[in-house]
Design a protein around this motif. Structure first.
Motif, PDB file in Angstrom:
ATOM      1  N   PRO A 206      11.741  -1.147  14.294  1.00 16.28           N
ATOM      2  CA  PRO A 206      11.267   0.230  14.086  1.00 16.28           C
ATOM      3  C   PRO A 206      12.217   1.129  13.309  1.00 16.28           C
ATOM      4  CG  PRO A 206      10.896  -0.466  16.361  1.00 16.28           C
ATOM      5  CD  PRO A 206      11.758  -1.517  15.723  1.00 16.28           C
ATOM      6  N   ASP A 207      13.526   0.829  13.340  1.00 12.91           N
ATOM      7  CA  ASP A 207      14.481   1.742  12.697  1.00 12.91           C
ATOM      8  C   ASP A 207      14.728   1.420  11.225  1.00 12.91           C
ATOM      9  OD1 ASP A 207      15.814  -0.628  13.164  1.00 12.91           O
ATOM     10  OD2 ASP A 207      17.679   0.320  13.820  1.00 12.91           O
ATOM     11  N   ILE A 208      14.042   0.431  10.687  1.00 10.55           N
ATOM     12  CA  ILE A 208      14.177   0.139   9.257  1.00 10.55           C
ATOM     13  C   ILE A 208      13.650   1.321   8.446  1.00 10.55           C
ATOM     14  CG2 ILE A 208      13.250  -1.268   7.362  1.00 10.55           C
ATOM     15  CD1 ILE A 208      13.412  -3.675   9.057  1.00 10.55           C
ATOM     16  N   ILE A 209      14.401   1.682   7.403  1.00  6.49           N
ATOM     17  CA  ILE A 209      13.951   2.715   6.463  1.00  6.49           C
ATOM     18  C   ILE A 209      13.032   2.059   5.439  1.00  6.49           C
ATOM     19  CG2 ILE A 209      14.656   4.367   4.701  1.00  6.49           C
ATOM     20  CD1 ILE A 209      17.409   4.467   6.150  1.00  6.49           C
ATOM     21  N   CYS A 210      11.817   2.561   5.322  1.00  8.95           N
ATOM     22  CA  CYS A 210      10.864   2.037   4.341  1.00  8.95           C
ATOM     23  C   CYS A 210      10.764   3.015   3.176  1.00  8.95           C
ATOM     24  CB  CYS A 210       9.495   1.827   4.978  1.00  8.95           C
ATOM     25  SG  CYS A 210       9.449   0.444   6.141  1.00  8.95           S
ATOM     26  N   MET A 211      11.225   2.585   2.013  1.00 14.08           N
ATOM     27  CA  MET A 211      11.205   3.398   0.808  1.00 14.08           C
ATOM     28  C   MET A 211      10.149   2.860  -0.153  1.00 14.08           C
ATOM     29  SD  MET A 211      14.172   3.934  -2.097  1.00 14.08           S
ATOM     30  CE  MET A 211      13.721   2.465  -3.038  1.00 14.08           C
ATOM     31  N   VAL A 212       9.361   3.751  -0.735  1.00 16.35           N
ATOM     32  CA  VAL A 212       8.345   3.355  -1.704  1.00 16.35           C
ATOM     33  C   VAL A 212       8.692   3.916  -3.074  1.00 16.35           C
ATOM     34  CG1 VAL A 212       5.913   3.501  -2.367  1.00 16.35           C
ATOM     35  CG2 VAL A 212       6.539   3.174   0.038  1.00 16.35           C
ATOM     36  N   ASP A 213       8.811   3.026  -4.044  1.00 14.26           N
ATOM     37  CA  ASP A 213       8.912   3.427  -5.449  1.00 14.26           C
ATOM     38  C   ASP A 213       7.516   3.862  -5.869  1.00 14.26           C
ATOM     39  OD1 ASP A 213       8.947   3.604  -8.198  1.00 14.26           O
ATOM     40  OD2 ASP A 213       9.883   1.652  -8.531  1.00 14.26           O
ATOM     41  N   ASN A 214       7.317   5.170  -5.971  1.00 19.35           N
ATOM     42  CA  ASN A 214       5.984   5.741  -6.180  1.00 19.35           C
ATOM     43  C   ASN A 214       5.674   5.997  -7.649  1.00 19.35           C
ATOM     44  OD1 ASN A 214       3.631   6.485  -4.788  1.00 19.35           O
ATOM     45  ND2 ASN A 214       4.174   8.652  -4.772  1.00 19.35           N
ATOM     46  N   CYS A 215       6.546   5.561  -8.539  1.00 21.04           N
ATOM     47  CA  CYS A 215       6.373   5.823  -9.968  1.00 21.04           C
ATOM     48  C   CYS A 215       5.014   5.341 -10.463  1.00 21.04           C
ATOM     49  CB  CYS A 215       7.469   5.138 -10.771  1.00 21.04           C
ATOM     50  SG  CYS A 215       9.098   5.904 -10.576  1.00 21.04           S
ATOM     51  N   TYR A 216       4.336   6.171 -11.206  1.00 18.56           N
ATOM     52  CA  TYR A 216       3.024   5.946 -11.812  1.00 18.56           C
ATOM     53  C   TYR A 216       1.862   6.043 -10.822  1.00 18.56           C
ATOM     54  CZ  TYR A 216       5.846   3.971 -15.625  1.00 18.56           C
ATOM     55  OH  TYR A 216       6.767   3.784 -16.616  1.00 18.56           O
ATOM     56  N   GLY A 217       2.167   6.259  -9.533  1.00 15.73           N
ATOM     57  CA  GLY A 217       1.097   6.247  -8.547  1.00 15.73           C
ATOM     58  C   GLY A 217       0.672   7.600  -8.017  1.00 15.73           C
ATOM     59  N   GLU A 218       1.505   8.621  -8.214  1.00 15.75           N
ATOM     60  CA  GLU A 218       1.216   9.929  -7.633  1.00 15.75           C
ATOM     61  C   GLU A 218      -0.133  10.470  -8.105  1.00 15.75           C
ATOM     62  OE1 GLU A 218       5.730   9.713  -8.328  1.00 15.75           O
ATOM     63  OE2 GLU A 218       3.936   9.312  -9.521  1.00 15.75           O
ATOM     64  N   PHE A 219      -0.924  10.956  -7.163  1.00 13.42           N
ATOM     65  CA  PHE A 219      -2.210  11.626  -7.391  1.00 13.42           C
ATOM     66  C   PHE A 219      -3.320  10.709  -7.906  1.00 13.42           C
ATOM     67  CE2 PHE A 219       1.003  15.071  -8.184  1.00 13.42           C
ATOM     68  CZ  PHE A 219       0.831  15.681  -6.960  1.00 13.42           C
ATOM     69  N   VAL A 220      -3.069   9.405  -7.954  1.00 12.74           N
ATOM     70  CA  VAL A 220      -4.137   8.471  -8.312  1.00 12.74           C
ATOM     71  C   VAL A 220      -5.123   8.339  -7.151  1.00 12.74           C
ATOM     72  CG1 VAL A 220      -4.660   6.062  -8.887  1.00 12.74           C
ATOM     73  CG2 VAL A 220      -2.742   7.223  -9.999  1.00 12.74           C
ATOM     74  N   GLU A 221      -4.583   8.369  -5.934  1.00 14.92           N
ATOM     75  CA  GLU A 221      -5.413   8.357  -4.736  1.00 14.92           C
ATOM     76  C   GLU A 221      -5.256   9.695  -4.001  1.00 14.92           C
ATOM     77  OE1 GLU A 221      -5.346   4.697  -2.345  1.00 14.92           O
ATOM     78  OE2 GLU A 221      -3.853   3.925  -3.766  1.00 14.92           O
TER      79      GLU A 221
END
Length: 431
Positions: A206-221
């Motif tokens: 549970p304590d793992i940090i989950c990072m998302v590279d969101n490049c090119y994805g913002e506001f598509v959904e």
């Protein structure tokens, strides 16, 4: 299409055959375009709500110099980003030079010697290889004693849950999830799939940090990865969220501790978010964010148009013509360098800036092969503007993205096809 518009396309170098084919493809896309407009409307209201909730005023647009103490515009903008992404905090700065810098900042600030970084979605984007130390480089995570482990996607593009579970151990501190495909031909990850992966990982540790590279994805959904459990979402302001107006910058939105760690790494221990002048560009940051949902929608229409057009000509396209979209990138495989180069030449010739320039492959820093880039942009390197690029190596795929307006994206795609036709790489229009 009326005669006056046809004449304009002809005057701009599009043959009647290419134009007719493009209109034929477009006739079947009206329903999909309507759904894109619906998402853009929702996201536009989401951004507007955040701007109003934090009482953005004229004073917020002015900016500061020097140390940047008490920069109301900078601090308010970061609150707006946190509201848009539904996170505890955000770091949005012109001092973050690009997407790779934002990602490196997030990683270097939240990992310590002895920690391990895990990528459960296969190989990261090329420029991150040196950040991680997959390819040796000064200041890499590897030089700081941070190890790296990777689990490739299965052949069908699904997550290898068994091996992901086996790869998580006591030293696994942070998981990096690249949403977009980068210079690969794997599927882009939907927000829903990212949420499922994060839930699985946190169910193990549970304590793992989950990072998302969101490049090119913002506001598509409508939702963002931060809505489905991501501890950090990271991106570039010269992609989707800058709306084509931001001249530089990046963002990290997420848990307060993660963002604070990044701020202290960006500036200095003891200073963090308190310093960092906005240098008179806050107006572009605010207005770019405001326009971003509609600009992203135009780019998304362009990607879908390109997929449908090139798939009908027999080329492999990723995503294919019918798949749902989770970023603005469209890949087209040509199988030869000539196709990639001709496509990029066509895109460059459609640009509002430097349309007279011919792009050529070159040894671009951070890549292991020559790369060709077409980007006649108002902001250098901005990939929310009409652009295309690709490494000159098998499978010789080109990656198309952007277009500040849908009409410009459409024109650029037609110019790319015209260039391929003129070089006889596409045979459909030969006499």
């Amino acid at each position: 299409m009326n005669d006056e518009l046809k004449s304009m396309y002809t005057a701009m170098g599009i043959s009647e055959e290419v134009l007719s084919f493009g209109e034929e493809v477009l006739s079947g896309l009206k329903e999909r375009f309507a759904l894109i407009d619906e998402t853009a409307e929702y996201n536009q209201l989401k951004v507007l709500k955040a701007l109003q909730a934090h009482q953005v005023s004229e004073a917020c647009l002015l900016g500061t110099t020097g140390y940047g103490y008490n920069d109301i515009g900078r601090d308010t903008l970061e609150k707006v980003y946190a509201s848009v992404f539904h996170t505890e905090d955000a770091l949005v700065r012109p001092q973050i030079t690009c997407g790779t810098h934002a990602l490196a900042l997030a990683l270097l600030s939240n990992l310590r010697p002895g920690d391990e970084l895990l990528s459960p979605v296969g190989k990261p984007y090329d420029t991150l290889e040196e950040v991680i130390g997959i390819r040796p480089s000064k200041g890499s995570l590897r030089e700081y004693g941070i190890t790296y482990r990777q689990v490739d996607l299965l052949p069908d593009g699904s997550f290898d849950y068994d091996n992901i579970k086996k790869s998580i151990h006591e030293k696994t501190k942070l998981v990096t999830i690249q949403r977009s495909k980068g210079y690969q031909t794997r599927p882009t990850l939907s927000v829903q799939r990212i949420g499922e992966l994060i839930s699985f990982i946190k169910g193990i540790k549970p304590d793992i940090i989950c990072m998302v590279d969101n490049c090119y994805g913002e506001f598509v959904e409508k939702p963002e990865p931060s809505d489905v459990g991501a501890d950090m979402v990271v991106g570039s302001l010269i992609k989707n969220p800058g709306g084509g107006l931001a001249p530089i910058g990046g963002y990290i939105a997420g848990k307060r501790e993660c963002v604070e760690n990044a701020a202290f790494r960006l500036t200095s221990p003891g200073l963090g978010k308190e310093v960092g002048a906005s240098l008179g560009i806050l107006s572009a940051f605010y207005q770019g964010l405001f326009l971003a949902p509609v600009v992203t929608a135009g780019a998304l229409k362009g990607a879908i148009f390109a997929a449908n057009l090139y798939e009908r000509l027999g080329f492999r396209v990723i995503p294919n013509s019918l798949e749902e979209r989770h970023d603005i990138i469209q890949a087209v495989e040509f199988g030869s360098p000539d196709g990639v180069i001709a496509f990029c030449e066509g895109i460059q010739s459609a640009a509002p800036v430097d349309s007279h320039v011919t792009p050529e492959p070159w040894d671009m820093p951070g890549y292991d092969a020559k790369v060709i880039m077409a980007a006649g942009a108002f902001v250098s390197g901005s990939s929310i503007e009409l652009s295309a690029d690709g490494p000159i190596k098998p499978p010789f795929a080109v990656y198309f993205q952007g277009g500040l307006t849908w009409p410009h994206a459409k024109f650029g795609i037609l110019k790319s096809l015209q260039a391929l036709s003129d070089r006889r790489i596409v045979s459909k229009f030969f006499p």
